[in-house]
Design a protein around this motif. Structure first.
Motif, PDB file in Angstrom:
ATOM      1  N   THR A 180      48.080  45.626  35.038  1.00 42.14           N
ATOM      2  CA  THR A 180      46.807  44.906  34.975  1.00 42.14           C
ATOM      3  C   THR A 180      46.806  43.674  35.883  1.00 42.14           C
ATOM      4  O   THR A 180      45.860  43.455  36.644  1.00 42.14           O
ATOM      5  N   ASN A 181      47.875  42.885  35.825  1.00 40.13           N
ATOM      6  CA  ASN A 181      47.893  41.642  36.608  1.00 40.13           C
ATOM      7  C   ASN A 181      47.978  41.876  38.117  1.00 40.13           C
ATOM      8  O   ASN A 181      47.506  41.054  38.894  1.00 40.13           O
ATOM      9  N   ASP A 182      48.607  42.994  38.508  1.00 38.24           N
ATOM     10  CA  ASP A 182      48.662  43.296  39.942  1.00 38.24           C
ATOM     11  C   ASP A 182      47.255  43.439  40.503  1.00 38.24           C
ATOM     12  O   ASP A 182      46.991  43.012  41.624  1.00 38.24           O
ATOM     13  N   TYR A 183      46.367  44.053  39.714  1.00 38.98           N
ATOM     14  CA  TYR A 183      44.998  44.275  40.195  1.00 38.98           C
ATOM     15  C   TYR A 183      44.105  43.062  39.927  1.00 38.98           C
ATOM     16  O   TYR A 183      43.267  42.720  40.753  1.00 38.98           O
ATOM     17  N   MET A 184      44.317  42.387  38.799  1.00 38.32           N
ATOM     18  CA  MET A 184      43.515  41.186  38.516  1.00 38.32           C
ATOM     19  C   MET A 184      43.765  40.113  39.567  1.00 38.32           C
ATOM     20  O   MET A 184      42.847  39.410  39.977  1.00 38.32           O
ATOM     21  N   SER A 185      45.026  39.990  39.999  1.00 36.95           N
ATOM     22  CA  SER A 185      45.358  38.911  40.928  1.00 36.95           C
ATOM     23  C   SER A 185      44.650  39.093  42.272  1.00 36.95           C
ATOM     24  O   SER A 185      44.436  38.122  42.989  1.00 36.95           O
ATOM     25  N   LEU A 186      44.266  40.333  42.600  1.00 37.20           N
ATOM     26  CA  LEU A 186      43.492  40.554  43.830  1.00 37.20           C
ATOM     27  C   LEU A 186      42.173  39.804  43.772  1.00 37.20           C
ATOM     28  O   LEU A 186      41.631  39.400  44.800  1.00 37.20           O
ATOM     29  N   PHE A 187      41.633  39.657  42.571  1.00 33.00           N
ATOM     30  CA  PHE A 187      40.321  39.028  42.412  1.00 33.00           C
ATOM     31  C   PHE A 187      40.423  37.553  42.025  1.00 33.00           C
ATOM     32  O   PHE A 187      39.480  36.816  42.161  1.00 33.00           O
ATOM     33  N   LEU A 188      41.588  37.148  41.534  1.00 31.96           N
ATOM     34  CA  LEU A 188      41.730  35.780  41.036  1.00 31.96           C
ATOM     35  C   LEU A 188      42.487  34.845  41.985  1.00 31.96           C
ATOM     36  O   LEU A 188      42.476  33.644  41.809  1.00 31.96           O
ATOM     37  N   THR A 189      43.209  35.412  42.955  1.00 33.16           N
ATOM     38  CA  THR A 189      43.958  34.550  43.875  1.00 33.16           C
ATOM     39  C   THR A 189      43.610  34.945  45.308  1.00 33.16           C
ATOM     40  O   THR A 189      42.958  35.975  45.520  1.00 33.16           O
ATOM     41  N   ASP A 190      44.039  34.155  46.291  1.00 30.38           N
ATOM     42  CA  ASP A 190      43.817  34.619  47.655  1.00 30.38           C
ATOM     43  C   ASP A 190      45.127  34.754  48.420  1.00 30.38           C
ATOM     44  O   ASP A 190      45.283  34.248  49.503  1.00 30.38           O
ATOM     45  N   PRO A 232      40.196  48.888  30.683  1.00 29.19           N
ATOM     46  CA  PRO A 232      39.069  48.531  31.562  1.00 29.19           C
ATOM     47  C   PRO A 232      38.908  47.019  31.630  1.00 29.19           C
ATOM     48  O   PRO A 232      37.981  46.443  31.063  1.00 29.19           O
ATOM     49  N   ILE A 233      39.852  46.377  32.321  1.00 28.84           N
ATOM     50  CA  ILE A 233      39.924  44.914  32.323  1.00 28.84           C
ATOM     51  C   ILE A 233      38.711  44.295  33.035  1.00 28.84           C
ATOM     52  O   ILE A 233      38.335  43.148  32.759  1.00 28.84           O
ATOM     53  N   GLY A 234      38.062  45.077  33.903  1.00 30.30           N
ATOM     54  CA  GLY A 234      36.837  44.612  34.560  1.00 30.30           C
ATOM     55  C   GLY A 234      35.703  44.388  33.561  1.00 30.30           C
ATOM     56  O   GLY A 234      34.684  43.771  33.897  1.00 30.30           O
ATOM     57  N   GLU A 242      27.487  38.281  36.584  1.00 31.28           N
ATOM     58  CA  GLU A 242      26.330  37.473  36.172  1.00 31.28           C
ATOM     59  C   GLU A 242      25.451  38.186  35.136  1.00 31.28           C
ATOM     60  O   GLU A 242      24.980  37.576  34.190  1.00 31.28           O
ATOM     61  N   ASP A 243      25.235  39.489  35.377  1.00 33.56           N
ATOM     62  CA  ASP A 243      24.315  40.226  34.518  1.00 33.56           C
ATOM     63  C   ASP A 243      25.012  40.837  33.307  1.00 33.56           C
ATOM     64  O   ASP A 243      24.401  41.603  32.566  1.00 33.56           O
ATOM     65  N   GLY A 244      26.294  40.542  33.158  1.00 33.21           N
ATOM     66  CA  GLY A 244      27.017  41.079  32.001  1.00 33.21           C
ATOM     67  C   GLY A 244      27.617  42.444  32.276  1.00 33.21           C
ATOM     68  O   GLY A 244      28.181  43.073  31.386  1.00 33.21           O
ATOM     69  N   GLY A 245      27.486  42.907  33.520  1.00 37.24           N
ATOM     70  CA  GLY A 245      28.067  44.210  33.862  1.00 37.24           C
ATOM     71  C   GLY A 245      29.563  44.099  34.113  1.00 37.24           C
ATOM     72  O   GLY A 245      30.090  42.998  34.329  1.00 37.24           O
ATOM     73  N   CYS A 246      30.250  45.248  34.071  1.00 40.38           N
ATOM     74  CA  CYS A 246      31.692  45.247  34.318  1.00 40.38           C
ATOM     75  C   CYS A 246      31.956  45.089  35.815  1.00 40.38           C
ATOM     76  O   CYS A 246      31.134  45.501  36.634  1.00 40.38           O
ATOM     77  N   LEU A 247      33.091  44.520  36.161  1.00 36.45           N
ATOM     78  CA  LEU A 247      33.480  44.364  37.560  1.00 36.45           C
ATOM     79  C   LEU A 247      33.985  45.726  38.056  1.00 36.45           C
ATOM     80  O   LEU A 247      35.154  46.075  37.869  1.00 36.45           O
ATOM     81  N   GLU A 248      33.080  46.480  38.688  1.00 33.12           N
ATOM     82  CA  GLU A 248      33.390  47.875  39.045  1.00 33.12           C
ATOM     83  C   GLU A 248      34.488  47.976  40.102  1.00 33.12           C
ATOM     84  O   GLU A 248      35.259  48.930  40.110  1.00 33.12           O
ATOM     85  N   GLU A 249      34.550  46.992  40.992  1.00 32.04           N
ATOM     86  CA  GLU A 249      35.579  47.011  42.033  1.00 32.04           C
ATOM     87  C   GLU A 249      36.978  47.055  41.430  1.00 32.04           C
ATOM     88  O   GLU A 249      37.877  47.693  41.949  1.00 32.04           O
ATOM     89  N   LEU A 250      37.135  46.358  40.321  1.00 31.54           N
ATOM     90  CA  LEU A 250      38.425  46.316  39.646  1.00 31.54           C
ATOM     91  C   LEU A 250      38.707  47.658  38.960  1.00 31.54           C
ATOM     92  O   LEU A 250      39.809  48.197  39.033  1.00 31.54           O
ATOM     93  N   SER A 251      37.687  48.218  38.323  1.00 32.41           N
ATOM     94  CA  SER A 251      37.848  49.520  37.668  1.00 32.41           C
ATOM     95  C   SER A 251      38.220  50.596  38.678  1.00 32.41           C
ATOM     96  O   SER A 251      38.930  51.549  38.353  1.00 32.41           O
ATOM     97  N   ARG A 312      31.890  33.940  26.181  1.00 26.46           N
ATOM     98  CA  ARG A 312      33.091  33.095  26.081  1.00 26.46           C
ATOM     99  C   ARG A 312      34.114  33.554  27.124  1.00 26.46           C
ATOM    100  O   ARG A 312      35.318  33.685  26.871  1.00 26.46           O
ATOM    101  N   GLY A 313      33.572  33.797  28.309  1.00 23.78           N
ATOM    102  CA  GLY A 313      34.374  34.350  29.404  1.00 23.78           C
ATOM    103  C   GLY A 313      35.141  33.299  30.188  1.00 23.78           C
ATOM    104  O   GLY A 313      36.005  33.634  30.998  1.00 23.78           O
ATOM    105  N   VAL A 314      34.835  32.012  29.976  1.00 21.24           N
ATOM    106  CA  VAL A 314      35.626  30.971  30.642  1.00 21.24           C
ATOM    107  C   VAL A 314      36.937  30.833  29.862  1.00 21.24           C
ATOM    108  O   VAL A 314      36.931  30.624  28.654  1.00 21.24           O
ATOM    109  N   PHE A 315      38.055  30.968  30.587  1.00 16.00           N
ATOM    110  CA  PHE A 315      39.388  31.066  29.971  1.00 16.00           C
ATOM    111  C   PHE A 315      39.860  29.688  29.504  1.00 16.00           C
ATOM    112  O   PHE A 315      40.743  29.079  30.088  1.00 16.00           O
ATOM    113  N   SER A 316      39.244  29.198  28.423  1.00 21.76           N
ATOM    114  CA  SER A 316      39.456  27.807  28.008  1.00 21.76           C
ATOM    115  C   SER A 316      39.973  27.711  26.577  1.00 21.76           C
ATOM    116  O   SER A 316      40.061  26.619  26.032  1.00 21.76           O
TER     117      SER A 316
END
Ligand SMILES: *[C@@H]1O[C@H](CO)[C@@H](O)[C@H](O)[C@H]1NC(C)=O
Ligand SMILES: *[C@@H]1O[C@H](CO)[C@@H](O)[C@H](O)[C@H]1NC(C)=O
Length: 373
Positions: A180-190, A232-234, A242-251, A312-316
């Protein structure tokens, strides 16, 4: 008066019965404890991977609160204190240990933990199969395997002897949750490394490194493996758009990964003599729960229990990751998601039951792996 003394007599009799019963129970319980030390079909449990299974290893490394959960309200329900688990309570691996009649398996880095006859937990929140994933903040999979080999060489074989140590390793069950983190990091880091590959090249690197780690455990004597495919981490509260849809690129990454994982495990079964495995379809089971929460006794499939903002999607959660304000729901049991990316204890419990029982055939269950030699 007469009735009152009969009453007293009856009360004393009741108390006596209670004490006898209590005595019986306590003798029985002590016998159970003795028995649990070396149960007949004892199989140890070794755990590898990411925050889904990390029981607190990241409490002991130099990292940031992004990869730690050792503060309130993490741990608020079952343990009543923050253990480092990314949940309100227990994780899949805690329930599975319980089903296998093992005690909780401690994090490898926990100070004073040196007796590995029940296994050890090497998982680290944020870790992926690639060393580059959240590099420097996590115990990467390679290092987790290195720690495992240290346990094998310095403890199991030296202390138990080659034959007994080897038997223990072949009877043990090895559970992995990674990718999961290998793919999430593509979207969360540069990270330049991560972005310099095509989609299919990148997936092959992840699968290749996972394969190497599995083979290392096998070469050390491991035979019985449990895997979860990628959820389905997306669609987690922290990744929805924004619209509440899943991040399809990640899926798109995770679904190809999941197909490759099926093939990898079939190949390993063919190549490695005595290799047995169970693969749990985490992806379908989480998707079904998100679509039909009521079917599973849940009320909320999209919104996290703990966090800030939409879903509650902000990781706080806990207020220690930059954003101080956060909301906390009343009843985590009604939610799928505990925080922006992680599941509630209730979900972990439901999944653990399914992983233990297996879905299609008896041979796909973790119970089967624990109970066969
Ligand atoms: C922990 O990491 C930070 C940032 O990477 C570094 O400045 C610090 O020296 C490290 N501390 C230890 C004890 O290694
Ligand atoms: C493992 O990942 C590294 C990058 O971290 C890559 O260079 C290597 O080729 C991968 N190994 C396999 C077997 O795919």
């Amino acid at each position: 008066m007469a009735t009152q003394s009969t009453w007293r007599g009856q009360l004393i009799e009741l108390l006596l019965i209670f004490f006898y019963f209590f005595n019986f129970i306590s003798i029985y319980c002590f016998a159970e404890v003795e028995f649990n030390v070396v149960p007949e079909k004892h199989a140890a449990f070794f755990i590898f991977g990411d925050s889904f299974l990390d029981a607190g290893n990241n409490n002991y490394i130099n990292t940031t609160t992004l990869d730690q959960a050792n503060f309130w309200p993490y741990g608020q329900t079952h343990f009543r204190f923050p253990t480092g688990r990314f949940s309100d309570g227990r994780l899949v691996s805690d329930f599975i240990a319980e089903f296998a009649k093992l005690p909780l398996i401690p994090p490898f880095l926990q100070p004073g933990f040196h007796h590995y006859h029940n296994g050890a937990n090497f998982a680290s929140a944020g870790a992926g199969a690639l060393s580059e994933t959240f590099h420097g903040s996590v115990i990467e999979l390679k290092t987790q395997i290195k720690y495992f080999r240290e346990v094998v060489v310095t403890w199991l074989k030296r202390k138990l002897g080659k034959a007994e140590g080897g038997l223990m390793l072949s009877k043990a069950v090895y559970l992995f949750s990674v990718g999961t983190n290998d793919y999430m990091s593509l979207f969360l880091t540069d990270s330049a490394f991560l972005k310099s590959h095509s989609k299919s090249q990148y997936i092959e690197l992840v699968i290749g490194n996972l394969s190497t780690s599995i083979k290392e455990v096998y070469d050390s004597g491991g035979r019985k493996f449990g895997f979860l495919n990628l959820p389905p981490i997306g669609c987690s509260p922290g990744m929805r758009d924004e619209d509440g849809g899943c991040l399809e690129e990640l899926s798109a990454y995770t679904s190809v990964h999941n197909q490759r994982l099926v093939k990898l495990l079939k190949d390993l079964e063919r190549q490695l003599k005595g290799f047995k495995y169970s693969l749990y379809d985490f992806s379908s089971s989480l998707t079904d729960r998100m679509e039909n929460p009521f079917k599973y006794g849940l009320k909320e499939g999209k919104e996290a229990c703990c966090g800030t903002g939409r879903f509650r999607g902000v990781f706080s959660c806990g207020g220690k990751r930059g954003v101080k304000e956060f909301e906390l729901c009343k009843n985590p049991n009604e939610h799928i998601f505990w925080d922006s990316y992680h599941l509630t204890e209730n979900l972990h419990k439901q999944l653990a039951h399914e992983i233990w029982r297996g879905s299609s055939s008896r041979h796909s269950s973790l119970k089967y792996l624990f109970q066969t030699i």
